[in-house]
Design an enzyme around this catalytic site. Structure first.
Site, PDB file in Angstrom:
ATOM      1  N   GLY A  16     -28.532  -5.815 -78.067  1.00 53.49           N
ATOM      2  CA  GLY A  16     -29.726  -5.192 -78.628  1.00 53.49           C
ATOM      3  C   GLY A  16     -30.893  -6.165 -78.725  1.00 53.49           C
ATOM      4  O   GLY A  16     -32.018  -5.847 -78.332  1.00 53.49           O
ATOM      5  N   CYS A  43     -20.587  -8.438 -76.771  1.00 51.19           N
ATOM      6  CA  CYS A  43     -20.238  -7.692 -75.553  1.00 51.19           C
ATOM      7  C   CYS A  43     -19.945  -8.630 -74.388  1.00 51.19           C
ATOM      8  O   CYS A  43     -18.927  -8.515 -73.724  1.00 51.19           O
ATOM      9  CB  CYS A  43     -21.375  -6.731 -75.202  1.00 51.19           C
ATOM     10  SG  CYS A  43     -21.061  -5.818 -73.690  1.00 51.19           S
ATOM     11  N   CYS A  48     -16.809  -6.237 -74.683  1.00 51.88           N
ATOM     12  CA  CYS A  48     -16.722  -5.327 -73.518  1.00 51.88           C
ATOM     13  C   CYS A  48     -16.362  -6.006 -72.203  1.00 51.88           C
ATOM     14  O   CYS A  48     -15.419  -5.585 -71.520  1.00 51.88           O
ATOM     15  CB  CYS A  48     -18.066  -4.630 -73.292  1.00 51.88           C
ATOM     16  SG  CYS A  48     -19.031  -4.306 -74.764  1.00 51.88           S
ATOM     17  N   LYS A  51     -13.070  -8.155 -72.085  1.00 44.15           N
ATOM     18  CA  LYS A  51     -11.988  -7.180 -72.350  1.00 44.15           C
ATOM     19  C   LYS A  51     -11.693  -6.351 -71.115  1.00 44.15           C
ATOM     20  O   LYS A  51     -10.542  -6.189 -70.724  1.00 44.15           O
ATOM     21  CB  LYS A  51     -12.417  -6.299 -73.522  1.00 44.15           C
ATOM     22  CG  LYS A  51     -11.437  -5.222 -73.956  1.00 44.15           C
ATOM     23  CD  LYS A  51     -11.519  -3.932 -73.209  1.00 44.15           C
ATOM     24  CE  LYS A  51     -12.878  -3.310 -73.121  1.00 44.15           C
ATOM     25  NZ  LYS A  51     -13.416  -2.803 -74.364  1.00 44.15           N
ATOM     26  N   TYR A 177     -10.186   1.040 -81.635  1.00 47.59           N
ATOM     27  CA  TYR A 177     -10.463   0.706 -80.228  1.00 47.59           C
ATOM     28  C   TYR A 177      -9.785  -0.610 -79.827  1.00 47.59           C
ATOM     29  O   TYR A 177      -9.086  -0.683 -78.818  1.00 47.59           O
ATOM     30  CB  TYR A 177     -11.970   0.472 -80.043  1.00 47.59           C
ATOM     31  CG  TYR A 177     -12.865   1.675 -79.932  1.00 47.59           C
ATOM     32  CD1 TYR A 177     -13.276   2.371 -81.056  1.00 47.59           C
ATOM     33  CD2 TYR A 177     -13.349   2.071 -78.690  1.00 47.59           C
ATOM     34  CE1 TYR A 177     -14.155   3.435 -80.955  1.00 47.59           C
ATOM     35  CE2 TYR A 177     -14.236   3.136 -78.574  1.00 47.59           C
ATOM     36  CZ  TYR A 177     -14.634   3.816 -79.704  1.00 47.59           C
ATOM     37  OH  TYR A 177     -15.505   4.861 -79.597  1.00 47.59           O
ATOM     38  N   GLU A 181      -6.580  -1.274 -77.216  1.00 46.09           N
ATOM     39  CA  GLU A 181      -6.915  -1.945 -75.948  1.00 46.09           C
ATOM     40  C   GLU A 181      -6.084  -3.209 -75.767  1.00 46.09           C
ATOM     41  O   GLU A 181      -5.528  -3.457 -74.689  1.00 46.09           O
ATOM     42  CB  GLU A 181      -8.417  -2.271 -75.901  1.00 46.09           C
ATOM     43  CG  GLU A 181      -9.267  -1.005 -75.755  1.00 46.09           C
ATOM     44  CD  GLU A 181     -10.765  -1.236 -75.680  1.00 46.09           C
ATOM     45  OE1 GLU A 181     -11.479  -0.337 -75.258  1.00 46.09           O
ATOM     46  OE2 GLU A 181     -11.238  -2.337 -76.069  1.00 46.09           O
ATOM     47  N   HIS A 435     -11.855  18.498 -54.572  1.00 41.67           N
ATOM     48  CA  HIS A 435     -10.405  18.536 -54.428  1.00 41.67           C
ATOM     49  C   HIS A 435      -9.940  17.485 -53.430  1.00 41.67           C
ATOM     50  O   HIS A 435     -10.591  17.314 -52.402  1.00 41.67           O
ATOM     51  CB  HIS A 435      -9.993  19.936 -53.953  1.00 41.67           C
ATOM     52  CG  HIS A 435      -8.522  20.156 -53.986  1.00 41.67           C
ATOM     53  ND1 HIS A 435      -7.801  20.216 -55.162  1.00 41.67           N
ATOM     54  CD2 HIS A 435      -7.625  20.302 -52.979  1.00 41.67           C
ATOM     55  CE1 HIS A 435      -6.518  20.416 -54.875  1.00 41.67           C
ATOM     56  NE2 HIS A 435      -6.389  20.458 -53.565  1.00 41.67           N
ATOM     57  N   GLU A 440     -11.655  17.512 -61.234  1.00 39.47           N
ATOM     58  CA  GLU A 440     -11.911  18.933 -60.946  1.00 39.47           C
ATOM     59  C   GLU A 440     -11.314  19.831 -62.034  1.00 39.47           C
ATOM     60  O   GLU A 440     -11.739  20.967 -62.217  1.00 39.47           O
ATOM     61  CB  GLU A 440     -11.377  19.338 -59.571  1.00 39.47           C
ATOM     62  CG  GLU A 440      -9.864  19.353 -59.463  1.00 39.47           C
ATOM     63  CD  GLU A 440      -9.368  19.794 -58.069  1.00 39.47           C
ATOM     64  OE1 GLU A 440      -9.899  20.775 -57.530  1.00 39.47           O
ATOM     65  OE2 GLU A 440      -8.451  19.141 -57.537  1.00 39.47           O
TER      66      GLU A 440
END
Ligand code: NDP
Length: 450
Positions: A16, A43, A48, A51, A177, A181, A435, A440
């Site tokens: 940020g 992060c 993030c 990780k 989370y 993880e 497909h 789908e």
């Protein structure tokens, strides 16, 4: 404005803080950013990015196992933890450099050191005082570990990224989370993993079907999930660690990792001196525009009590720059923020859970599909994918989409656009599927669950 050294002084160069600083400088503001630890924040350094690299590493073991059904014979794989960590560290160092380059390129003054508020317009870093018209607080958060005897023997995710070797037995405490993880990461690399969660089912706040589906898949892989399990003491036992549970049970491991939430990093930031208000957990209180209780001081990202996700902090930064430097007051939008949990298998989710939708909207239709991915018809792996849509019956709007299965994050990102655009179930149905894909299924579920 010119009576101050800068138009904007940012504390914290994480996701940020960096975005706000760069964009403000791009709009012509005189900007400085102070960072005491590492460029890119949680992060980039201990979140993030590393990780996700570790999750990729953990997944290879299953890929190799699955290859046999497709005719490949591969020698027994050998995993080298130090090689992975060294490669990961090299990539993180590269990213630190990219962040420095972005700030320098935008003309932002970078200051290394711990910054502290002195008053509403003054910041102190490394003994010097700097003044600014606006101050942005973006110092982020830090792992919070509960205070039990022996907690100093446990690690948090911060240290997990730098272990010298792969522990043979790991206990993970927590059910959010980070806990799920890392349970997948350590298990995938070959460690024996026990995950302890204090409640009846982990991932509180996620859709109940998602929580149950992930628990079932993790157990099938061999992760020892224990719910209603609360450690009361950790002790050394020779080279190992001994964990006592409050029901009298005892476990041994080589590493105990806590992932029991993160708290705002506000200690010694000078908030009281400047008059910046916080809540009971220390999060900085902000209004809809990210303004704190002090008119010219702003806060974004994990230090506020909103959503702790990198893209949310970046969005808050972009809105703040519009408010401050483009004469366009902009409120960040925290509705229908999609997210993924990079567990093995991963979760993707956007919008309301079934329980939230029932509570808020009353009549909802639920569409649910469970199937074995095509790949596993040959690999032989016993893994199920779950997909689920929650639909408001009155408006036919799809108000929630949830998935547990390979590529869930990639798939839900696209679905999130439809949910954000307030797409109806009829519009999902009118979309022709691709497909054969798993995705789908999101446009071919026709019959609501009874
Ligand atoms: P979370 O808030 O997600 O989960 C914390 C977990 O710890 C919960 O299961 C909670 O239980 C449990 N807990 C809290 N206090 C205690 C305690 N004293 N004893 C035992 N258990 C406890 O935090 P994380 O640390 O996992 O992650 C922090 C945030 O970072 C996340 O909320 C998320 O926003 C972000 N993040 C996002 C990721 C992504 O997008 N993929 C990845 C990693 C983090 P209970 O539910 O009972 O309160």
């Amino acid at each position: 404005m010119a009576s101050h050294d800068y138009d904007l002084f940012t504390i914290g160069a994480g996701s940020g803080g960096v975005r706000a600083s760069r964009m403000a400088a791009g709009a012509g503001a005189r900007v400085a950013v102070a960072e005491e630890r590492y460029l890119g924040g949680t992060c980039v350094n201990v979140g993030c990015i590393p990780k996700k690299l570790l999750v990729h590493a953990a997944h290879f073991r299953e890929e190799v196992e699955d290859a046999a059904g497709f005719g490949w014979s591969v020698a027994e794989p050998v995993f080298d933890w130090p090689a992975l960590i060294a490669n990961k560290d090299r990539e993180i160092a590269r990213l630190n450099g990219v962040y420095a380059g972005l700030l320098d390129g935008a003309g932002v003054t970078r200051i290394e050191g711990r910054a502290r508020l002195v008053d509403a317009h003054t910041v102190e870093v490394g003994g010097s005082r700097i003044t600014a018209t606006n101050i942005l607080l973006a110092p982020g958060g830090w792992p919070h570990l509960p205070d039990i005897p022996g907690i100093e023997l446990a690690i948090s995710s911060n240290e997990a990224f730098h272990l010298a070797g792969l522990p043979r037995r790991v206990i993970i405490v927590g059910g959010g989370y980070i806990a799920v993880e890392f349970a997948g990461i350590f298990h995938g690399m070959g460690a024996d993993v026990v995950q302890l969660y204090r409640g009846p089912l982990f991932l509180r706040g996620f859709d109940d079907d998602v929580r149950e589906a992930l628990a079932s898949e993790m157990r099938k892989k061999g992760i020892d999930l224990r719910f209603e399990a609360r450690p009361s003491r950790i002790e050394r036992a020779g080279d190992a660690l001994r964990v006592e549970l409050d029901d009298g049970g005892v476990l041994e491991a080589d590493c105990v990792m806590y992932a029991t939430g993160r708290r705002p990093l506000t200690a010694d930031l000078g908030l009281e001196e400047a008059g910046v208000a916080t809540d009971v957990y220390g999060a900085i209180t902000v209004d809809a525009y990210s303004r704190t209780s002090v008119e010219n001081i702003w806060a974004i990202g994990d230090v506020t009590d909103r959503i702790q996700l990198t893209p949310v902090a970046i969005h808050e930064a972009m809105c703040l720059v519009r408010t401050l430097f483009h004469d366009d007051p902009t409120v960040p939008d925290h509705a229908d923020v999609a997210s993924a949990v990079f567990s093995l298998p991963p979760i993707g989710t956007v919008g309301l859970t079934e329980a939230e939708a029932r509570a808020r909207l009353g009549d909802v239709d639920v569409y649910r599909s469970r199937f074995r991915p095509l790949k596993h018809t040959l690999s032989g792996r016993d893994e199920q994918t779950l997909m689920k849509l929650v639909v408001d019956r009155a408006s036919d709007r799809v108000v929630g989409a949830h998935m547990v299965g390979p590529d869930a994050g990639e798939i839900i990102q696209g679905i999130a656009i439809a949910v954000k655009m307030r797409a109806t179930k009829a519009q999902f149905d009118a979309t022709v599927g691709i497909h054969p894909t798993a995705a789908e299924e999101f446009v071919t579920m026709r019959e609501p669950v009874a």
